[in-house]
Design a protein around this motif. Sequence first.
Motif, PDB file in Angstrom:
ATOM      1  N   VAL A 157      50.645  19.133 -66.533  1.00 32.25           N
ATOM      2  CA  VAL A 157      50.936  18.819 -65.130  1.00 32.25           C
ATOM      3  C   VAL A 157      52.205  17.975 -65.094  1.00 32.25           C
ATOM      4  CG1 VAL A 157      48.583  18.969 -64.236  1.00 32.25           C
ATOM      5  CG2 VAL A 157      49.384  16.809 -65.148  1.00 32.25           C
ATOM      6  N   ILE A 158      53.046  18.269 -64.119  1.00 35.48           N
ATOM      7  CA  ILE A 158      54.293  17.499 -63.963  1.00 35.48           C
ATOM      8  C   ILE A 158      54.251  16.851 -62.585  1.00 35.48           C
ATOM      9  CG2 ILE A 158      56.819  17.558 -64.076  1.00 35.48           C
ATOM     10  CD1 ILE A 158      56.614  20.309 -65.411  1.00 35.48           C
ATOM     11  N   SER A 159      54.402  15.543 -62.534  1.00 37.10           N
ATOM     12  CA  SER A 159      54.387  14.852 -61.252  1.00 37.10           C
ATOM     13  C   SER A 159      55.141  13.531 -61.358  1.00 37.10           C
ATOM     14  CB  SER A 159      52.939  14.585 -60.818  1.00 37.10           C
ATOM     15  OG  SER A 159      52.916  13.816 -59.644  1.00 37.10           O
ATOM     16  N   GLN A 160      56.208  13.409 -60.607  1.00 38.73           N
ATOM     17  CA  GLN A 160      56.968  12.155 -60.613  1.00 38.73           C
ATOM     18  C   GLN A 160      56.037  10.991 -60.282  1.00 38.73           C
ATOM     19  OE1 GLN A 160      58.685   8.736 -59.504  1.00 38.73           O
ATOM     20  NE2 GLN A 160      58.107   9.917 -57.699  1.00 38.73           N
ATOM     21  N   SER A 161      55.354  11.089 -59.144  1.00 40.46           N
ATOM     22  CA  SER A 161      54.531   9.970 -58.659  1.00 40.46           C
ATOM     23  C   SER A 161      53.221   9.850 -59.418  1.00 40.46           C
ATOM     24  CB  SER A 161      54.217  10.185 -57.176  1.00 40.46           C
ATOM     25  OG  SER A 161      53.418  11.358 -57.016  1.00 40.46           O
ATOM     26  N   GLY A 162      52.734  10.978 -59.914  1.00 42.58           N
ATOM     27  CA  GLY A 162      51.419  10.985 -60.554  1.00 42.58           C
ATOM     28  C   GLY A 162      50.280  10.888 -59.559  1.00 42.58           C
ATOM     29  N   GLU A 163      50.605  11.077 -58.265  1.00 49.37           N
ATOM     30  CA  GLU A 163      49.577  10.928 -57.225  1.00 49.37           C
ATOM     31  C   GLU A 163      49.440  12.161 -56.328  1.00 49.37           C
ATOM     32  OE1 GLU A 163      47.595   8.519 -57.410  1.00 49.37           O
ATOM     33  OE2 GLU A 163      48.712   7.060 -58.606  1.00 49.37           O
ATOM     34  N   THR A 164      50.156  13.217 -56.580  1.00 52.16           N
ATOM     35  CA  THR A 164      50.114  14.390 -55.706  1.00 52.16           C
ATOM     36  C   THR A 164      48.724  15.025 -55.730  1.00 52.16           C
ATOM     37  OG1 THR A 164      52.457  14.722 -56.031  1.00 52.16           O
ATOM     38  CG2 THR A 164      51.211  16.632 -55.279  1.00 52.16           C
ATOM     39  N   ALA A 165      48.127  15.148 -54.553  1.00 53.28           N
ATOM     40  CA  ALA A 165      46.712  15.525 -54.462  1.00 53.28           C
ATOM     41  C   ALA A 165      46.411  16.874 -55.126  1.00 53.28           C
ATOM     42  CB  ALA A 165      46.284  15.545 -52.993  1.00 53.28           C
ATOM     43  N   ALA A 168      68.273  24.933 -53.420  1.00 49.88           N
ATOM     44  CA  ALA A 168      67.924  25.323 -52.050  1.00 49.88           C
ATOM     45  C   ALA A 168      66.936  24.327 -51.445  1.00 49.88           C
ATOM     46  CB  ALA A 168      67.339  26.739 -52.041  1.00 49.88           C
ATOM     47  N   LEU A 169      65.980  23.881 -52.249  1.00 51.46           N
ATOM     48  CA  LEU A 169      65.014  22.893 -51.751  1.00 51.46           C
ATOM     49  C   LEU A 169      65.721  21.591 -51.362  1.00 51.46           C
ATOM     50  CD1 LEU A 169      62.081  21.940 -51.218  1.00 51.46           C
ATOM     51  CD2 LEU A 169      61.940  21.280 -53.607  1.00 51.46           C
ATOM     52  N   LYS A 170      66.623  21.130 -52.228  1.00 51.71           N
ATOM     53  CA  LYS A 170      67.357  19.894 -51.920  1.00 51.71           C
ATOM     54  C   LYS A 170      68.085  20.027 -50.592  1.00 51.71           C
ATOM     55  CE  LYS A 170      65.833  17.751 -54.024  1.00 51.71           C
ATOM     56  NZ  LYS A 170      65.005  17.686 -55.204  1.00 51.71           N
ATOM     57  N   LEU A 171      68.793  21.153 -50.426  1.00 49.25           N
ATOM     58  CA  LEU A 171      69.602  21.303 -49.214  1.00 49.25           C
ATOM     59  C   LEU A 171      68.727  21.339 -47.968  1.00 49.25           C
ATOM     60  CD1 LEU A 171      72.460  21.598 -48.111  1.00 49.25           C
ATOM     61  CD2 LEU A 171      72.169  24.077 -48.196  1.00 49.25           C
ATOM     62  N   LYS A 172      67.661  22.121 -48.009  1.00 46.70           N
ATOM     63  CA  LYS A 172      66.845  22.230 -46.792  1.00 46.70           C
ATOM     64  C   LYS A 172      66.134  20.920 -46.466  1.00 46.70           C
ATOM     65  CE  LYS A 172      64.427  25.596 -48.882  1.00 46.70           C
ATOM     66  NZ  LYS A 172      63.594  26.754 -49.138  1.00 46.70           N
ATOM     67  N   GLU A 173      65.652  20.230 -47.480  1.00 47.09           N
ATOM     68  CA  GLU A 173      64.838  19.055 -47.152  1.00 47.09           C
ATOM     69  C   GLU A 173      65.640  17.889 -46.591  1.00 47.09           C
ATOM     70  OE1 GLU A 173      63.953  17.335 -51.665  1.00 47.09           O
ATOM     71  OE2 GLU A 173      62.578  16.817 -50.066  1.00 47.09           O
ATOM     72  N   ILE A 174      66.900  17.746 -46.987  1.00 49.36           N
ATOM     73  CA  ILE A 174      67.639  16.593 -46.449  1.00 49.36           C
ATOM     74  C   ILE A 174      68.674  16.941 -45.390  1.00 49.36           C
ATOM     75  CG2 ILE A 174      67.213  15.082 -48.427  1.00 49.36           C
ATOM     76  CD1 ILE A 174      70.088  15.614 -49.305  1.00 49.36           C
ATOM     77  N   ALA A 178      64.514   7.485 -53.046  1.00 46.12           N
ATOM     78  CA  ALA A 178      64.837   8.563 -52.108  1.00 46.12           C
ATOM     79  C   ALA A 178      63.722   9.605 -52.134  1.00 46.12           C
ATOM     80  CB  ALA A 178      66.170   9.211 -52.486  1.00 46.12           C
ATOM     81  N   VAL A 179      63.400  10.150 -50.975  1.00 46.60           N
ATOM     82  CA  VAL A 179      62.354  11.178 -50.927  1.00 46.60           C
ATOM     83  C   VAL A 179      62.779  12.399 -51.758  1.00 46.60           C
ATOM     84  CG1 VAL A 179      61.249  12.863 -49.397  1.00 46.60           C
ATOM     85  CG2 VAL A 179      61.219  10.438 -48.803  1.00 46.60           C
ATOM     86  N   ALA A 180      64.036  12.786 -51.642  1.00 41.35           N
ATOM     87  CA  ALA A 180      64.523  13.932 -52.415  1.00 41.35           C
ATOM     88  C   ALA A 180      64.644  13.535 -53.886  1.00 41.35           C
ATOM     89  CB  ALA A 180      65.873  14.385 -51.887  1.00 41.35           C
ATOM     90  N   CYS A 221      54.065  20.617 -58.076  1.00 39.40           N
ATOM     91  CA  CYS A 221      54.504  20.937 -56.711  1.00 39.40           C
ATOM     92  C   CYS A 221      56.001  20.658 -56.557  1.00 39.40           C
ATOM     93  CB  CYS A 221      53.788  20.060 -55.692  1.00 39.40           C
ATOM     94  SG  CYS A 221      51.999  20.202 -55.729  1.00 39.40           S
ATOM     95  N   GLY A 222      56.624  21.371 -55.659  1.00 32.79           N
ATOM     96  CA  GLY A 222      57.998  21.075 -55.245  1.00 32.79           C
ATOM     97  C   GLY A 222      58.981  21.061 -56.398  1.00 32.79           C
ATOM     98  N   THR A 223      59.750  19.992 -56.439  1.00 30.87           N
ATOM     99  CA  THR A 223      60.767  19.835 -57.486  1.00 30.87           C
ATOM    100  C   THR A 223      60.155  19.853 -58.883  1.00 30.87           C
ATOM    101  OG1 THR A 223      62.364  18.727 -56.077  1.00 30.87           O
ATOM    102  CG2 THR A 223      62.378  18.099 -58.387  1.00 30.87           C
TER     103      THR A 223
END
Length: 361
Positions: A98-106, A236-242, A150-152, A53-55
Amino acid sequence: EKGGYEHFMLKEIHEQPEALRQTLRGKIRDGKVDLGDLGIKPSRIGKIYIVACGTAYHAGVVGKLVIEKLARIPVETDIASEFRYRDILWQSDDLMIVISQSGETADTLAALREAKRQGIKVLAVTNVVGSSVAREADKVIYTHAGPEIAVASTKAYSTQLLIMYLLALYLAQERKTLTTEEIEIITSELMKIDEKVEEVLKQEEKIKKLAEKYQKVESTFFLGRSFDYAVAMEGALKLKEISYIHAEAYAAGELKHGPLALISEGVPVLALITQDNLVEKSMSNIKEVKARGAVVVAICKSNLQEACQECDEQILLPEVQSLLTPILSVVPLQIFAYYMAVFKGADVDKPRNLAKSVTVE
Ligand code: F6R
């Protein structure tokens, strides 16, 4: 705890060279890539599904391009929340990554569980030891980015990219789709990539000035082709989210199929121009947006500077093979998003409506 930086995000942007060094450690020996047992023989893999997901998804888009290019395995990259509801034509020789920084994305976790139910091997790329994804996958490759507060996401993304390159090289080496010499050329560049990121970071002041100049804009566009398109999506994702500024990424060649209608006087277009074989094509798209009054900021590999002369602003990247540019080209976009948010007075580390880890579906 912020190490003298005003925000965690800026600290984490600056930690990228070290995060890359830590992630690379022990994985390249004598020009060969060693990732250990993947749980499936590289020669047996029929198809790869990369799900995130996301990044992390954006890192997966680069993963697809590089695995197909180097290891010649068909790859599909999909957003976890979409992948889950597709009817996949599973084959026993498939591999899911699967790629996930947190390893917890549902959604990512649900996709992993579905693959396991189908008897498919799952390789996880995560930053958190003991996370759900790490526990449930057959094999884990860790990004050693250190805690990302940081969330981003910044340093998690660049280390995910590094793993995608290492994985593609490892598969190419084991499947013999590249020669030893070809592999060595890329691994030696990867071993110096941290220093090149340091060079890009030195342009912070220049990028900050650009953000100051464009802080009042309502809308922005990010353009690129191939690897540059993957990074455009992340920028684009970075800019919009923060910064809460409308930002859209387009594959440069897709512009004339609709979005060109949105380009008007003074709209900033961030153009990624790092692919040696695609410069001319990209420049023709830039002419189109410039003709409609857009201001073009080029993120451009230094050997392509000549071709980028027509752009209004240029941010130059050190010389590196075209396929490795995402690790460098994302950095100015992270810094740009950061300062746009700072100038707007937004809560950079904790953007509205967002959580660091999305554990709902
Ligand atoms: C954006 C961002 C998110 C995450 C996404 C996946 O900066 O951080 O888009 O990348 O929520 O999170 P993980 O990687 O923890 O699965």
